[in-house]
Design a protein around this motif. Structure first.
Motif, mmCIF file in Angstrom:
data_model
loop_
_atom_site.group_PDB
_atom_site.id
_atom_site.type_symbol
_atom_site.label_atom_id
_atom_site.label_comp_id
_atom_site.label_asym_id
_atom_site.label_seq_id
_atom_site.Cartn_x
_atom_site.Cartn_y
_atom_site.Cartn_z
ATOM 1 N N ASN A 283 0.981 -1.270 0.128
ATOM 2 C CA ASN A 283 0.295 -0.004 -0.158
ATOM 3 C C ASN A 283 0.768 1.214 0.265
ATOM 4 O OD1 ASN A 283 -1.573 1.786 2.114
ATOM 5 N ND2 ASN A 283 -2.593 1.560 0.482
ATOM 6 N N VAL A 284 0.869 1.997 -0.940
ATOM 7 C CA VAL A 284 2.046 3.311 -1.170
ATOM 8 C C VAL A 284 0.962 4.576 -1.594
ATOM 9 C CG1 VAL A 284 4.164 3.958 -2.112
ATOM 10 C CG2 VAL A 284 3.370 1.576 -1.542
ATOM 11 N N TYR A 285 0.334 5.193 -0.993
ATOM 12 C CA TYR A 285 -1.053 6.055 -1.120
ATOM 13 C C TYR A 285 -1.009 6.481 -0.306
ATOM 14 C CZ TYR A 285 -4.458 7.860 -4.254
ATOM 15 O OH TYR A 285 -5.207 8.880 -5.124
ATOM 16 N N PRO A 286 0.077 8.057 -0.316
ATOM 17 C CA PRO A 286 0.586 8.952 1.066
ATOM 18 C C PRO A 286 -0.504 9.986 1.005
ATOM 19 C CG PRO A 286 1.702 9.714 -0.171
ATOM 20 C CD PRO A 286 0.815 8.175 -0.635
ATOM 21 N N SER A 287 -2.022 10.285 1.724
ATOM 22 C CA SER A 287 -2.771 11.036 1.883
ATOM 23 C C SER A 287 -2.632 11.776 3.498
ATOM 24 C CB SER A 287 -4.136 10.409 1.678
ATOM 25 O OG SER A 287 -4.512 9.112 2.511
ATOM 26 N N ARG A 288 -3.387 12.936 3.394
ATOM 27 C CA ARG A 288 -4.123 13.784 4.357
ATOM 28 C C ARG A 288 -5.022 14.319 4.332
ATOM 29 N NH1 ARG A 288 0.433 11.527 4.696
ATOM 30 N NH2 ARG A 288 3.176 13.077 4.707
ATOM 31 N N GLY A 289 -5.805 14.436 5.919
ATOM 32 C CA GLY A 289 -7.358 14.889 5.333
ATOM 33 C C GLY A 289 -7.283 15.944 6.900
ATOM 34 N N VAL A 290 -8.401 16.391 6.558
ATOM 35 C CA VAL A 290 -9.022 17.008 7.337
ATOM 36 C C VAL A 290 -10.643 16.960 8.205
ATOM 37 C CG1 VAL A 290 -9.060 19.176 6.733
ATOM 38 C CG2 VAL A 290 -9.411 19.370 9.171
ATOM 39 N N ARG A 291 -11.341 16.827 9.275
ATOM 40 C CA ARG A 291 -12.474 16.340 8.945
ATOM 41 C C ARG A 291 -13.240 17.880 10.390
ATOM 42 N NH1 ARG A 291 -16.567 14.310 11.946
ATOM 43 N NH2 ARG A 291 -17.817 11.993 11.215
ATOM 44 N N ASP A 292 -14.229 18.232 9.841
ATOM 45 C CA ASP A 292 -14.940 19.665 10.846
ATOM 46 C C ASP A 292 -15.939 18.633 11.156
ATOM 47 O OD1 ASP A 292 -16.709 19.770 8.733
ATOM 48 O OD2 ASP A 292 -15.451 22.196 8.599
ATOM 49 N N GLU A 293 -16.816 19.568 11.988
ATOM 50 C CA GLU A 293 -18.325 18.726 12.221
ATOM 51 C C GLU A 293 -18.968 17.839 10.977
ATOM 52 O OE1 GLU A 293 -19.110 18.494 15.940
ATOM 53 O OE2 GLU A 293 -17.388 19.760 16.535
ATOM 54 N N ARG A 294 -18.467 18.631 9.522
ATOM 55 C CA ARG A 294 -19.529 17.998 8.970
ATOM 56 C C ARG A 294 -19.328 17.744 7.796
ATOM 57 N NH1 ARG A 294 -24.909 21.665 6.157
ATOM 58 N NH2 ARG A 294 -24.684 20.370 4.546
ATOM 59 N N LYS A 296 -15.645 16.697 5.284
ATOM 60 C CA LYS A 296 -13.837 16.088 5.296
ATOM 61 C C LYS A 296 -13.623 16.500 4.499
ATOM 62 C CE LYS A 296 -12.916 12.845 6.850
ATOM 63 N NZ LYS A 296 -13.069 10.894 6.542
ATOM 64 N N TYR A 297 -12.255 16.649 4.227
ATOM 65 C CA TYR A 297 -11.222 17.142 3.254
ATOM 66 C C TYR A 297 -10.193 16.111 3.078
ATOM 67 C CZ TYR A 297 -7.886 19.375 0.316
ATOM 68 O OH TYR A 297 -6.953 19.779 -0.236
ATOM 69 N N ILE A 298 -10.019 15.270 1.753
ATOM 70 C CA ILE A 298 -8.878 14.631 1.693
ATOM 71 C C ILE A 298 -7.853 15.139 0.303
ATOM 72 C CG2 ILE A 298 -8.133 12.200 1.156
ATOM 73 C CD1 ILE A 298 -11.026 11.373 2.180
ATOM 74 N N ARG A 299 -6.622 15.097 1.452
ATOM 75 C CA ARG A 299 -5.855 15.321 0.243
ATOM 76 C C ARG A 299 -4.723 14.197 -0.552
ATOM 77 N NH1 ARG A 299 -1.532 20.210 0.802
ATOM 78 N NH2 ARG A 299 -3.454 21.159 1.029
ATOM 79 N N ASN A 300 -4.943 13.774 -1.854
ATOM 80 C CA ASN A 300 -4.093 12.223 -2.233
ATOM 81 C C ASN A 300 -2.448 12.896 -2.581
ATOM 82 O OD1 ASN A 300 -6.662 10.128 -1.131
ATOM 83 N ND2 ASN A 300 -7.296 11.196 -2.982
ATOM 84 N N MET A 375 -10.146 24.384 3.539
ATOM 85 C CA MET A 375 -9.949 23.383 4.121
ATOM 86 C C MET A 375 -8.220 23.163 3.694
ATOM 87 S SD MET A 375 -13.327 21.212 4.539
ATOM 88 C CE MET A 375 -13.100 19.574 6.078
ATOM 89 N N SER A 376 -8.310 23.315 2.765
ATOM 90 C CA SER A 376 -7.091 23.014 1.476
ATOM 91 C C SER A 376 -5.525 23.559 2.335
ATOM 92 C CB SER A 376 -7.017 22.972 0.462
ATOM 93 O OG SER A 376 -5.626 22.905 0.466
ATOM 94 N N ALA A 377 -6.175 24.901 2.813
ATOM 95 C CA ALA A 377 -4.804 25.222 3.170
ATOM 96 C C ALA A 377 -4.539 25.000 5.087
ATOM 97 C CB ALA A 377 -5.623 27.366 3.429
ATOM 98 N N ALA A 378 -5.960 24.581 5.849
ATOM 99 C CA ALA A 378 -6.128 24.155 6.757
ATOM 100 C C ALA A 378 -4.991 23.053 6.957
ATOM 101 C CB ALA A 378 -6.948 24.016 7.356
ATOM 102 N N VAL A 379 -4.821 22.331 5.802
ATOM 103 C CA VAL A 379 -4.441 21.221 5.603
ATOM 104 C C VAL A 379 -2.937 21.304 5.121
ATOM 105 C CG1 VAL A 379 -3.448 18.705 4.107
ATOM 106 C CG2 VAL A 379 -6.025 19.390 5.158
#
Length: 401
Positions: A283-294, A296-300, A375-379
């Motif tokens: 499994n080679v698939y780096p990702s980062r994310g942030v989730r708030d109350e409502r 979810k943002y994921i950056r692959n 959300m991208s800026a927050a990540v």
């Protein structure tokens, strides 16, 4: 689990910080996120110089003991536990041995005891108490006879874990008495597509139940948002210590949610960050994310990579993936699910209130452009703060053009 929950607080929004074994457990036992403790890829371990949970409790006069899979298998011997036993792969006597050790313990120090079970980690057992015909297949999965059979084995593993939980819970209060904080949780989502190794809620959202008679009200639920990196400071604070003072120069990423447990606060975090780097070459698939109350943002980080995992590369573990691929040849809905698992866009945004299964990616929707940007800026800011170098671990496979 239902009986344990009736005696304490159940968290509806508890999350791990990384959806695979070693990074998740290292974050639990250091109070630091993976980029800061050094355990980013699966099977990696935190840096030796970092203070780890047993040392915090030694400072408070505790005996600190581990049975079963608590750190990442044998890595537990590097953490400084006074006792660490039965930590090998599916060393399934661990729970029985922990209970026996507890009942025969003579040390008069206060005790911090970790009991880890391998269930429901694969390999799953043959079903004894589960009727495969009664099982509902999740909407994100492909329904085949092999899927149904594997799901029955998974539920049998869950039932085994549940029985072990009950015996451990009963032994803890029988031996240690009412002034005992008991915390039950799990290190990541199940080894199913979109679960383990993924930043979807199926990979990150975890059970968490806390019981402490007289301190935590019974039979309550909370939607306070907490993460596994918060557990160390919470336990230290519950034992009467100052987590940050004991941490020294390393500023903890985690924050104590003891006020939530005791009813003094109803909320904890307004957002949680998560990271995944990979699991060897499988499994080679780096990702980062942030989730708030409502949302979810994921950056692959590398959408050109093909998402593979033990699910796709070692189907012998569970037996169902080839049946998904076969059905995808003739069934468009199955093909969509297989493709979605293995090919991801650069950015994903989900409205978890209306789309809890995270099926409708809103990242390209102009109505959500500002949200994606924020959300991208927050990540970005979080990755900079963490010193995240976006390292690729292993040899990736590329998606077909």
């Amino acid at each position: 689990m239902e009986r344990v929950a009736a005696k304490g607080m159940t968290f509806d929004r508890a999350f791990v910080v990384s959806p695979s074994c070693a990074p998740s457990r290292a974050a639990l036992l250091t109070g630091l996120m993976p980029a800061r403790n050094g355990a980013e890829a699966n099977h990696s371990k935190p840096r030796d110089e970092i203070k780890k949970l047993p040392a915090y409790f030694h400072d408070l006069g505790y005996q600190v003991v581990s049975f079963g899979k608590v750190a990442h298998y044998r890595q537990v011997t590097n953490y400084g536990f006074d006792v660490a036993r039965h930590f090998n792969y599916h060393d399934d006597v661990a729970v029985d041995e922990a209970i026996e050790w507890l009942k025969n313990r003579t040390d008069d120090r206060p005790l911090c005891l970790f009991v880890g079970t391998n269930w429901p980690h694969v390999p799953w057992p043959k079903p004894r108490d589960v009727d495969p015909k009664s099982i509902q297949i999740p909407t994100t999965h492909v329904t085949t006879p092999k899927t149904r059979a594997a799901r029955a084995m998974y539920y049998q593993a869950v039932l085994t874990m549940d029985e072990e939980l009950g015996r451990t819970f009963d032994a803890a209060y029988e031996v240690l008495g009412e002034n005992t904080l008991f915390l039950h949780t799990s290190d990541h989502g199940a080894q199913w597509p979109f679960g383990k190794w993924n930043l979807y809620d199926d990979g990150l959202r975890t059970p968490m139940i806390a019981v402490w008679p007289g301190r935590i009200a019974p039979n309550v639920r909370t939607d306070a948002m907490v993460t596994w990196v918060d557990i160390l400071p919470t336990l230290v604070a519950a034992a009467g210590g100052d987590p940050q003072a004991l941490a020294g120069e390393d500023e903890l990423d985690g924050r104590s949610f003891l006020p939530v447990l005791t009813g003094e606060a109803e909320s904890h975090r307004d957002r949680v960050f998560a990271t995944h780097s990979g699991d060897g070459n499988i499994n080679v698939y780096p990702s980062r994310g942030v989730r708030d109350e409502r949302y979810k943002y994921i950056r692959n980080l590398h959408p050109e990579y093909k998402f593979t995992s033990h699910v796709t590369e070692k189907p012998g573990d569970t037996g169902y993936w080839p049946s998904w691929v076969k059905k995808a040849e003739t069934t468009p809905a199955a093909a969509d699910k297989v493709r979605r698992y293995q090919q991801r866009p650069a950015e994903e945004l989900y409205d978890l209130q209306v789309d809890p299964q995270e099926l409708n990616n809103l990242a390209a929707d102009p109505a959500h452009a500002e949200r994606v940007q924020a959300m991208s800026a927050a990540v970005d800011a979080w990755m900079t703060e963490q010193g995240d170098e976006q390292t690729v671990y292993g040899q990736p496979k590329l998606s077909a053009p």
